[in-house]
Design a protein around this motif. Sequence first.
Motif, PDB file in Angstrom:
ATOM      1  N   UNK A 111      34.358 -79.944 -25.283  1.00 45.90           N
ATOM      2  CA  UNK A 111      34.076 -81.292 -24.784  1.00 45.90           C
ATOM      3  C   UNK A 111      33.350 -82.140 -25.833  1.00 45.90           C
ATOM      4  N   UNK A 112      32.491 -81.505 -26.630  1.00 47.78           N
ATOM      5  CA  UNK A 112      31.794 -82.242 -27.682  1.00 47.78           C
ATOM      6  C   UNK A 112      32.803 -82.763 -28.706  1.00 47.78           C
ATOM      7  N   UNK A 113      33.741 -81.918 -29.105  1.00 45.35           N
ATOM      8  CA  UNK A 113      34.777 -82.361 -30.035  1.00 45.35           C
ATOM      9  C   UNK A 113      35.651 -83.434 -29.396  1.00 45.35           C
ATOM     10  N   UNK A 114      35.855 -83.326 -28.081  1.00 40.73           N
ATOM     11  CA  UNK A 114      36.652 -84.327 -27.394  1.00 40.73           C
ATOM     12  C   UNK A 114      36.035 -85.709 -27.487  1.00 40.73           C
ATOM     13  N   UNK A 115      34.712 -85.765 -27.383  1.00 37.89           N
ATOM     14  CA  UNK A 115      34.022 -87.054 -27.515  1.00 37.89           C
ATOM     15  C   UNK A 115      34.236 -87.635 -28.907  1.00 37.89           C
ATOM     16  N   UNK A 117      36.639 -86.893 -30.917  1.00 38.14           N
ATOM     17  CA  UNK A 117      38.061 -87.163 -31.080  1.00 38.14           C
ATOM     18  C   UNK A 117      38.416 -88.545 -30.553  1.00 38.14           C
ATOM     19  N   UNK A 118      37.900 -88.888 -29.393  1.00 43.38           N
ATOM     20  CA  UNK A 118      38.185 -90.193 -28.806  1.00 43.38           C
ATOM     21  C   UNK A 118      37.651 -91.321 -29.686  1.00 43.38           C
ATOM     22  N   UNK A 122      40.205 -94.131 -31.833  1.00 48.36           N
ATOM     23  CA  UNK A 122      40.166 -95.564 -31.559  1.00 48.36           C
ATOM     24  C   UNK A 122      39.577 -96.366 -32.716  1.00 48.36           C
ATOM     25  N   UNK A 123      39.332 -95.696 -33.855  1.00 46.96           N
ATOM     26  CA  UNK A 123      38.593 -96.359 -34.935  1.00 46.96           C
ATOM     27  C   UNK A 123      39.461 -96.830 -36.085  1.00 46.96           C
ATOM     28  N   UNK A 128      41.515 -92.424 -37.569  1.00 46.42           N
ATOM     29  CA  UNK A 128      42.444 -91.803 -36.626  1.00 46.42           C
ATOM     30  C   UNK A 128      43.226 -90.696 -37.302  1.00 46.42           C
ATOM     31  N   UNK A 129      43.452 -90.860 -38.599  1.00 46.10           N
ATOM     32  CA  UNK A 129      44.154 -89.838 -39.346  1.00 46.10           C
ATOM     33  C   UNK A 129      43.379 -88.555 -39.483  1.00 46.10           C
TER      34      UNK A 129
END
Length: 567
Positions: A111-115, A117-118, A122-123, A128-129
């Motif tokens: 979940x930490x990586x998911x944050x 990642x999001x 979006x940046x 994003x790459x």
Amino acid sequence: MTVTATSFTGVGVSPGVGAGPVRAMAAAPPEPPPGERHDGDATAALAAASSALETVGADLDARSERAAQKGRAEASEVLAAQAMMARDPSLSELAAAKIGEGLSPARAVFEAFGTFRDLLASAGAYLAGRVADLDDIRDRVIAVLSGRPMPGVPDADVPFVLVARDLAPADTALIDPAKVAAFVTAEGGPTSHTAILARTMGVPAVVAAPAALDLPDGTPVLVDGTTGEVTVEPSEEAVRTARQAGDALAAAVSGARGPGATADGKLVPLLANIGGPADVESALAHGAEGVGLFRTEFLFLDAATAPTLEAQQAVYREVLSAFGDKRVVVRTLDAGADKPLAFLPAGDEPNPALGERALRMMRHHPDMLDTQLRALAAASSGLPVDLWVMAPMVADGDDAGFFMDAARAAGLTGKAGVMIEIPAAALRARDFAQAVDFFSIGTNDLAQYAFAADRQIGALSRFQDPWQPAMLDLIASAATAANTAGTSCGVCGEAAADPALACVLVGLGVTSLSMSAPALPLVRAVLAAHTYSQCVRAAEAARRATSASGAREMARAALPGLRAVGM
């Protein structure tokens, strides 16, 4: 991607042919179940997560060092950056907070990586790459926590074709080309890490080919990294013919020497793209006539404070002194918005890819640009090097004028020019061609902005193809404006590494080509196999096409030397 009963086609991103049985990447560990909780000992759970993050960070550091020892500087830098991501304190803090809520170490890390990642997704294009890199680190940490082997390249006794959804830098950086005959990935694009690293290693590669994931392990395939075709269960004759063509190509490459030139003597300097001092040795070893793109971001992106004039000068001088009296083209800082700097406030932009990056950012911070330009002027002082300096993301004559004034005010006596990577600049290049000393076309960003297609998204790879006729029109527009004004016009995007396209670019009026160093010998050989008039005819044929594939086919038909060298 096109598919037939016995073959399928993706995007060829690294020329050459390779044949062998399919071997799939070791699978990533499964996602930890949502809501999975630790056994009540939060301290032990936190220690396990911290240890796993450090284990992965140390492993990536070791891979970075081994890549550097093998002379793979770009791969080494990418892996070092991944190691830093694994050790990011913010990531650890997020995982600790999740563990504090009762989640298991593996779920907390997921979940930490998911944050993160999001946030990256979006940046903007640059960050994003890095999502694929982040996913790779996450999977490695979860593998450690669950006692599974880390995802990675399989081992085999015979050369094989590596098939994967995508390849992370940690996987590709240490691949032995003697074992891996070719790459085929379902995702990725012409400018993805997979493509760049494959070209660096000289391994044939095809990306954006999802049909590859349906191939059972052991299936024999023939991969053509030039055309993007993957033949399933090829005949012995097909493999033999492909290898004979490969041998002819290798012979042509080994026989190509001296300056880049067409068969009838039109000189076309062949230059290398480099990302710092670590890339110099490879550029010289592959016969670079200089540097067509020296990316300077590595000095800035990971820095807590702006690098001083003295620090910049030392690095620039190290590179400039290595090339004697050859040309070295330096790109000023290409950062901001989608490449945030820790020491400058980031603006709140809804679409960072179209925001204040590169020269636009420097117009708000002219002191930073002035420091970099003065550092370059000081670094070149007393050296015989032919220093050229260029600004990225120039949109119009006003941008061009601002940069030219800044360059002269900083004491630069060499050539100052601009990058053409925004369609508006290509279309109206005539407006400022006489005001600058040179153009350099960045085909990667030019394609991204011309087709509104993020260059990191494999599903949009057909829009990132530099063979698109609209791209050729834009390049022709800029080159024609430069030639009319008596100004040189180079290409420094990855398009220049495609030997057939290199001939077309010359036919469009491009005067120099810059690319990843390992691509130089092949481009030199193919260029030497064609006259300038053949290059012009190939360019005219390609521009008459209505699709990228059509442009490629029509150009190849007009370039008979391709067959002579085994392409």
